[in-house]
Design an enzyme around this catalytic site. Sequence first.
Site, short mmCIF file in Angstrom:
data_model
loop_
_atom_site.label_atom_id
_atom_site.label_comp_id
_atom_site.label_asym_id
_atom_site.label_seq_id
_atom_site.Cartn_x
_atom_site.Cartn_y
_atom_site.Cartn_z
N ILE A 1 0.76 -1.11 0.06
CA ILE A 1 0.01 -0.08 -0.13
C ILE A 1 0.85 1.37 -0.16
O ILE A 1 0.49 2.28 -0.56
CB ILE A 1 -1.10 -0.01 1.31
CG1 ILE A 1 -1.87 1.08 1.18
CG2 ILE A 1 -0.28 -0.04 2.61
CD1 ILE A 1 -3.11 0.83 2.08
N CYS B 1 35.60 5.59 12.38
CA CYS B 1 34.95 6.55 13.07
C CYS B 1 34.93 6.17 14.57
O CYS B 1 35.76 6.12 15.18
CB CYS B 1 33.35 6.34 12.55
SG CYS B 1 32.43 7.75 13.12
N HIS C 1 34.66 7.90 7.01
CA HIS C 1 34.04 6.62 6.38
C HIS C 1 34.59 6.44 5.02
O HIS C 1 34.11 6.80 4.00
CB HIS C 1 32.66 6.54 6.35
CG HIS C 1 32.09 6.48 7.68
ND1 HIS C 1 31.50 5.19 8.33
CD2 HIS C 1 31.66 7.30 8.77
CE1 HIS C 1 31.21 5.16 9.55
NE2 HIS C 1 31.08 6.70 9.83
N GLU D 1 35.13 4.02 3.19
CA GLU D 1 34.49 3.06 2.58
C GLU D 1 33.32 3.56 1.47
O GLU D 1 33.24 3.00 0.31
CB GLU D 1 33.82 1.73 3.47
CG GLU D 1 32.57 2.45 4.05
CD GLU D 1 33.04 2.83 5.46
OE1 GLU D 1 32.08 3.19 6.26
OE2 GLU D 1 34.12 3.27 5.73
N GLU E 1 29.64 9.85 25.05
CA GLU E 1 28.36 9.01 24.39
C GLU E 1 27.71 8.05 25.07
O GLU E 1 26.75 7.61 25.01
CB GLU E 1 29.05 8.35 22.98
CG GLU E 1 27.91 7.84 22.25
CD GLU E 1 28.22 7.26 20.97
OE1 GLU E 1 27.57 6.55 20.23
OE2 GLU E 1 29.58 7.38 20.44
#
Length: 543
Positions: free
Chosen positions: A148, A381, A515, A517, A405
């Site tokens: 949907i 990272c 990053h 990659e 963090e």
Amino acid sequence: MTTRFIFITGGVVSSLGKGLASAALGAVLQARGFTVRMRKLDPYLNIDPGTMSPTQHGEVYVTDDGAETDLDLGHYERFTGVPSRRSDNVTAGRVYKTVLEKERRGDYLGGTVQVIPHVTDAIKEFITADLDDEDFALIEIGGTVGDIESLPFLEAIRQLGNEMGPDRTMFVHLTLLPYIATAGELKTKPTQHSVKELLSVGIQPDILMCRSEHPIPESERRKIALFCNVRSEAVIAAYDAPSIYDVPINYHDEGLDTQVCRHFGLSCAHAPDLTRWRTIVSRIRQPEGEVTIAIVGKYTKLLDSYKSLAEALVHGGIANNVRVRLEWLDSQVFELAGNSYLLEDVDGILVPGGFGERGAEGKMAAARFAREKDVPYLGICFGMQMAVVEAARHLAGIEGAGSTEFGNPPDKVVGLMTEWMRGNEIEVREAGGNLGGTMRLGAYPCALRPGSRAAAIYGTDLIHERHRHRYEVNNAYIGRLEDHGLLFSGMSPDGLLPEIVEIPDHSWFLGVQFHPELRSKPFEPHPLFTSFVGAAVEKSRLV
């Protein structure tokens, strides 16, 4: 504008590989000399994938301009080399947000806002905007026909098909031909029903790409063509391949690009130049050796979480003409004593990015093992941050070193960034602010220290790499860390943000805040992965 639009839809089941199919088709069209632009329309209501769990959605691919996008855009860049932009990935959430913002401003002049025409018009605007007159725009519709959520997108491309006509639009439908072992045959009925579902919304596919593990008999092709109202030569087999880099060659062999050219009335007199793809495939099939790389991460139960990373290591193998065998290890395993033996036989250790405290101590244990055992190490990272915290604790004697963090450590060696420079402007974030789209995102410059390993690897003193993070190594600790053997060989041009750390006395130990990659391609392997795999090759020779 003369751009031709190819719309790629999927049916029967999800995860058929529409993104890879789209990317491979784009690569073959490029090999014929055409320019391409790749786009993905996602039906989910998130504004972007930035706040979605990697274990549910896979990796978040970041573009140079700072967009958090679907992982399929990584396939697009790896196969075509065309940098993706924010405008190349649109979700239903972003579409509805755009429409509702217009309604709040009164742009609809008091009219009733509806899916048709307002939402479909917004989708069409996204599809056709920000193009550079490329020969082809390949538009992948996420999800499965019959869902949907995808109906507004299918209606929008149906309208574009009518408005632009067959001279400028084409519909490609990817389906599955399941093999029933007990019957010993492929079944075409799911494909027939999927096409019927497409027809119910007014779209007649021009090409059917049929995923199959077994050869498709000519009789079955004719049957599919008859019931699905396409030419038999437009029923293209999409077989499983030994490597994803075989796919452009396989599609050409099956005649996919020929059918596209025929539809648009373009000359097919000359074969595409697939030399670079044949070279890549040859290197993958016939390597001169093998190395084993351990990836110590926290999302190893869904490998799509590290899709670009895995491919970048393959690219590093191609550059060194070796096969890279990946050992996927859950970082939590290394939080238990006695499990370091799992790393003893590997040729390199890579600790990728991630968010949150879970597995952090295990990542530090992996970094410590690599540092003490002289195993090539690449931290990306979060992997860089944990390597720095580990070195702070065990080399510099900063016992309270940690990251804000996940807590309030006595020594905040890694902390939350609240502001940074983007060009000539200051970007500001609040600790308690929204999570979506608030990280340091996109390409930023990094100045390399002359004479460092990083500078030697890149062969330049200024690079640009893509970021996706909120936390940063605290440069107040740089002096103490460098006194104990670390070298911060890459910094933001203003000297405030550490970007690369290395250990000069180690055989190969680098951590990068960005990053890399995301920029690697099979025909242009990223220099960091080329060098890292090369160091792993050297280690394997010493064993």
